[in-house]
Design a protein around this motif. Structure first.
Motif, PDB file in Angstrom:
ATOM      1  N   CYS A  27       0.826  -1.200   0.000  1.00 22.38           N
ATOM      2  CA  CYS A  27       0.000   0.000   0.000  1.00 22.38           C
ATOM      3  C   CYS A  27       0.861   1.251   0.000  1.00 22.38           C
ATOM      4  O   CYS A  27       2.060   1.200   0.261  1.00 22.38           O
ATOM      5  CB  CYS A  27      -0.915   0.000   1.218  1.00 22.38           C
ATOM      6  SG  CYS A  27      -2.005  -1.450   1.296  1.00 22.38           S
ATOM      7  N   PRO A  47      -0.862   4.549   5.192  1.00 22.16           N
ATOM      8  CA  PRO A  47      -1.413   3.797   6.326  1.00 22.16           C
ATOM      9  C   PRO A  47      -2.938   3.847   6.377  1.00 22.16           C
ATOM     10  O   PRO A  47      -3.581   2.841   6.700  1.00 22.16           O
ATOM     11  CB  PRO A  47      -0.794   4.488   7.541  1.00 22.16           C
ATOM     12  CG  PRO A  47       0.439   5.147   7.034  1.00 22.16           C
ATOM     13  CD  PRO A  47       0.114   5.568   5.631  1.00 22.16           C
ATOM     14  N   ALA A  53      -4.188   1.383   3.911  1.00 19.80           N
ATOM     15  CA  ALA A  53      -4.029   0.016   4.399  1.00 19.80           C
ATOM     16  C   ALA A  53      -5.080  -0.315   5.451  1.00 19.80           C
ATOM     17  O   ALA A  53      -5.654  -1.414   5.443  1.00 19.80           O
ATOM     18  CB  ALA A  53      -2.625  -0.169   4.971  1.00 19.80           C
ATOM     19  N   ALA A  54      -5.355   0.622   6.356  1.00 22.03           N
ATOM     20  CA  ALA A  54      -6.364   0.381   7.386  1.00 22.03           C
ATOM     21  C   ALA A  54      -7.744   0.206   6.769  1.00 22.03           C
ATOM     22  O   ALA A  54      -8.533  -0.661   7.187  1.00 22.03           O
ATOM     23  CB  ALA A  54      -6.370   1.538   8.386  1.00 22.03           C
ATOM     24  N   VAL A 104       2.849  -1.152   4.138  1.00 28.13           N
ATOM     25  CA  VAL A 104       2.809   0.235   3.674  1.00 28.13           C
ATOM     26  C   VAL A 104       4.211   0.599   3.199  1.00 28.13           C
ATOM     27  O   VAL A 104       5.170   0.529   3.965  1.00 28.13           O
ATOM     28  CB  VAL A 104       2.328   1.189   4.774  1.00 28.13           C
ATOM     29  CG1 VAL A 104       2.269   2.618   4.256  1.00 28.13           C
ATOM     30  CG2 VAL A 104       0.958   0.755   5.295  1.00 28.13           C
ATOM     31  N   ASP A 107      -3.777   8.420  11.083  1.00 26.40           N
ATOM     32  CA  ASP A 107      -3.558   7.270  10.200  1.00 26.40           C
ATOM     33  C   ASP A 107      -2.927   6.109  10.969  1.00 26.40           C
ATOM     34  O   ASP A 107      -3.304   4.944  10.782  1.00 26.40           O
ATOM     35  CB  ASP A 107      -2.668   7.661   9.031  1.00 26.40           C
ATOM     36  CG  ASP A 107      -3.342   8.635   8.069  1.00 26.40           C
ATOM     37  OD1 ASP A 107      -4.520   8.960   8.287  1.00 26.40           O
ATOM     38  OD2 ASP A 107      -2.686   9.063   7.106  1.00 26.40           O
ATOM     39  N   VAL A 147      -4.436   2.229  11.734  1.00 29.27           N
ATOM     40  CA  VAL A 147      -3.707   0.967  11.576  1.00 29.27           C
ATOM     41  C   VAL A 147      -3.733   0.179  12.880  1.00 29.27           C
ATOM     42  O   VAL A 147      -4.010  -1.034  12.888  1.00 29.27           O
ATOM     43  CB  VAL A 147      -2.261   1.238  11.131  1.00 29.27           C
ATOM     44  CG1 VAL A 147      -1.422  -0.038  11.209  1.00 29.27           C
ATOM     45  CG2 VAL A 147      -2.230   1.800   9.711  1.00 29.27           C
ATOM     46  N   GLN A 164      -6.923  -1.618  13.429  1.00 26.38           N
ATOM     47  CA  GLN A 164      -7.069  -2.838  12.649  1.00 26.38           C
ATOM     48  C   GLN A 164      -6.240  -3.981  13.229  1.00 26.38           C
ATOM     49  O   GLN A 164      -6.637  -5.142  13.161  1.00 26.38           O
ATOM     50  CB  GLN A 164      -6.687  -2.587  11.190  1.00 26.38           C
ATOM     51  CG  GLN A 164      -7.714  -1.779  10.419  1.00 26.38           C
ATOM     52  CD  GLN A 164      -9.070  -2.458  10.387  1.00 26.38           C
ATOM     53  OE1 GLN A 164      -9.179  -3.651  10.107  1.00 26.38           O
ATOM     54  NE2 GLN A 164     -10.114  -1.694  10.681  1.00 26.38           N
ATOM     55  N   ILE A 186      -0.769  -5.528   9.450  1.00 22.03           N
ATOM     56  CA  ILE A 186      -0.323  -4.369   8.668  1.00 22.03           C
ATOM     57  C   ILE A 186       1.080  -4.007   9.139  1.00 22.03           C
ATOM     58  O   ILE A 186       1.327  -3.870  10.339  1.00 22.03           O
ATOM     59  CB  ILE A 186      -1.255  -3.158   8.847  1.00 22.03           C
ATOM     60  CG1 ILE A 186      -2.688  -3.513   8.449  1.00 22.03           C
ATOM     61  CG2 ILE A 186      -0.754  -1.965   8.026  1.00 22.03           C
ATOM     62  CD1 ILE A 186      -3.701  -2.405   8.725  1.00 22.03           C
ATOM     63  N   LEU A 211       4.219  -1.249   8.847  1.00 21.94           N
ATOM     64  CA  LEU A 211       4.565   0.119   8.474  1.00 21.94           C
ATOM     65  C   LEU A 211       6.037   0.202   8.087  1.00 21.94           C
ATOM     66  O   LEU A 211       6.869  -0.552   8.591  1.00 21.94           O
ATOM     67  CB  LEU A 211       4.281   1.078   9.629  1.00 21.94           C
ATOM     68  CG  LEU A 211       2.827   1.168  10.085  1.00 21.94           C
ATOM     69  CD1 LEU A 211       2.694   2.177  11.238  1.00 21.94           C
ATOM     70  CD2 LEU A 211       1.912   1.560   8.945  1.00 21.94           C
ATOM     71  N   MET A 226       3.340  -2.920  17.027  1.00 22.14           N
ATOM     72  CA  MET A 226       3.260  -2.545  15.614  1.00 22.14           C
ATOM     73  C   MET A 226       4.391  -3.184  14.803  1.00 22.14           C
ATOM     74  O   MET A 226       5.576  -2.932  15.080  1.00 22.14           O
ATOM     75  CB  MET A 226       3.336  -1.030  15.464  1.00 22.14           C
ATOM     76  CG  MET A 226       3.083  -0.526  14.061  1.00 22.14           C
ATOM     77  SD  MET A 226       1.337  -0.569  13.607  1.00 22.14           S
ATOM     78  CE  MET A 226       0.719   0.832  14.574  1.00 22.14           C
TER      79      MET A 226
END
Length: 396
Positions: free
Chosen positions: A71, A74, A77-78, A90, A99, A103, A106, A113, A115, A137
């Protein structure tokens, strides 16, 4: 007129113009080309080159070798994760709190996801949001893959992490933050993947680009491999090592550290991907403008058309008249916001209300101009699907 012009004209008969379309037959042919070129490696689908949820779903269903999404935002993507997509990476760093919070939200639902990061200052911002949501994350390191030759920066200005030492330092900084986890590494060689090397009429330039590509491929593949090896030796386990793009599958596959490729532009095949030595595809996306003026013999003026692509300003970023073949823009007008004049090729004749077909310079950016894509198969419109814009989404 050619049979190809008549094919699309008949397919769009009765449709409101301007209209954007995707030729599903050409799209599937291009998908098969990517599959063959990828060999045994999976391909992460680049969403910014598609920008339609329906087309993304169609591609993932038709190409089982496509694994996950790459993506560009962010928030994007979310949103895609909320629609059921998973394994999203991302490709560009972002520190916008709202943003990042989307994420994190989610992640709490079980979606995955990742980052992108390339600087320690980004880590604290991401970690703060992750901790506030009670999640860890996943992040990936963006390894800069441009080559610096004497007097030449061959590539783009992307990440400050360009070798093993800064990658190790950033990985250690990630490890010190409990709310973050190192998940992967991306090394995108844009100067190989996104630069044409067989442009007609540019023989000397093509030879120079091919020479620089050969030198760059050897250098960046070794640098990426060494960086991945150094991270592994330091105890950092990477779920994925992403590399390449539509124009570099063959050379990226030569790096054994790469676990997945990425591609998107090779599916719609915009004009900036017409002339590569490594592959040939079929134009699969375009748009039709209606002829609304006949200013003089051999020339028509269409309604709309001012859809330039991003990047360095120049004629190659303008949409290109496609069908009838041989049409060209007028140099001192180009493609205009409300009207676009086109010089027709000898023998071509269009009347008021006739369509003139164009191709965009870059892939998914065309979707920012239209709410709907008309899907064409076997010479007729078989579906109408929303673009991101049609879904009310604008991520930049």
């Amino acid at each position: 007129m050619t049979a190809q012009y008549d094919y699309y004209r008949q397919a769009l008969e009765g449709e409101r113009l301007p209209a954007a379309f995707v030729d599903l037959d050409a799209l599937h042919a291009n998908l098969e080309i990517l599959r063959v070129r990828a060999g045994s490696l999976p391909v992460r689908l680049v969403t910014k080159s598609v920008r339609s949820v329906a087309v993304i779903r169609l591609l993932l269903a038709a190409g089982p070798f496509l694994k996950g999404l790459l993506c560009y935002s962010p928030a994007e993507a979310a949103w895609l994760a909320s629609l059921g997509f998973d394994d999203l990476v991302v490709a560009y760093p972002s520190v916008e709190p709202t943003d990042l919070a989307a994420v994190a939200g989610q992640l709490t639902t079980g979606r995955h996801i990742t980052l992108m990061v390339d600087h320690e200052d980004q880590l604290d911002r991401i970690a703060t949001v992750a901790a506030a949501h009670g999640v860890v994350m996943p992040v990936a390191i963006d390894l800069d893959m441009s080559s610096d030759f004497p007097g030449i920066r061959f590539g783009v200005y992307r990440s400050p992490v360009d070798s093993a030492a800064p990658a190790l330092a950033l990985a250690a900084a990630i490890a010190r933050r409990p709310a973050l986890r190192l998940d992967g590494l991306m090394g995108y060689e844009g100067q190989i993947a996104g630069l044409m090397d067989e442009v007609p009429g540019q023989g000397p330039k093509n030879r120079l680009i091919k020479f620089l590509k050969r030198r760059s491929i050897a250098e960046v593949n070794e640098r990426r491999r060494a960086t991945v090896a150094a991270l592994a030796a330091a105890g950092h386990r990477l779920r994925f090592v992403n590399g390449g793009g539509t124009g570099s599958f063959e050379s990226t596959r030569a790096d054994p550290s790469v676990t997945e490729l990425a591609a998107g532009s090779g599916l719609y095949l915009p004009t900036l991907f017409d002339h590569y030595a490594a592959f040939r595809g079929r134009p699969a996306a375009g748009f039709a403008l209606p002829v609304t003026r006949l200013p003089r013999a051999g020339m028509v003026t269409c309604s709309g058309g001012g859809y330039p692509a991003s990047g360095p300003a120049g004629a190659d970023r303008l949409p290109r008249p496609w069908l009838p073949e041989g049409g060209r823009l007028i140099a001192n007008e180009g493609a205009g916001e409300v009207q676009t004049p086109v010089k027709l090729p000898p023998g071509a004749s269009l009347g008021i209300g006739d369509p003139l077909f164009f191709r965009h310079a870059k892939a998914g950016e065309l979707c920012e101009r239209f709410n709907t894509l008309l899907l064409i198969a076997d010479g007729r419109v078989v579906d109408r699907v929303a673009t991101y814009r049609g879904d009310g989404k604008c991520f930049f």
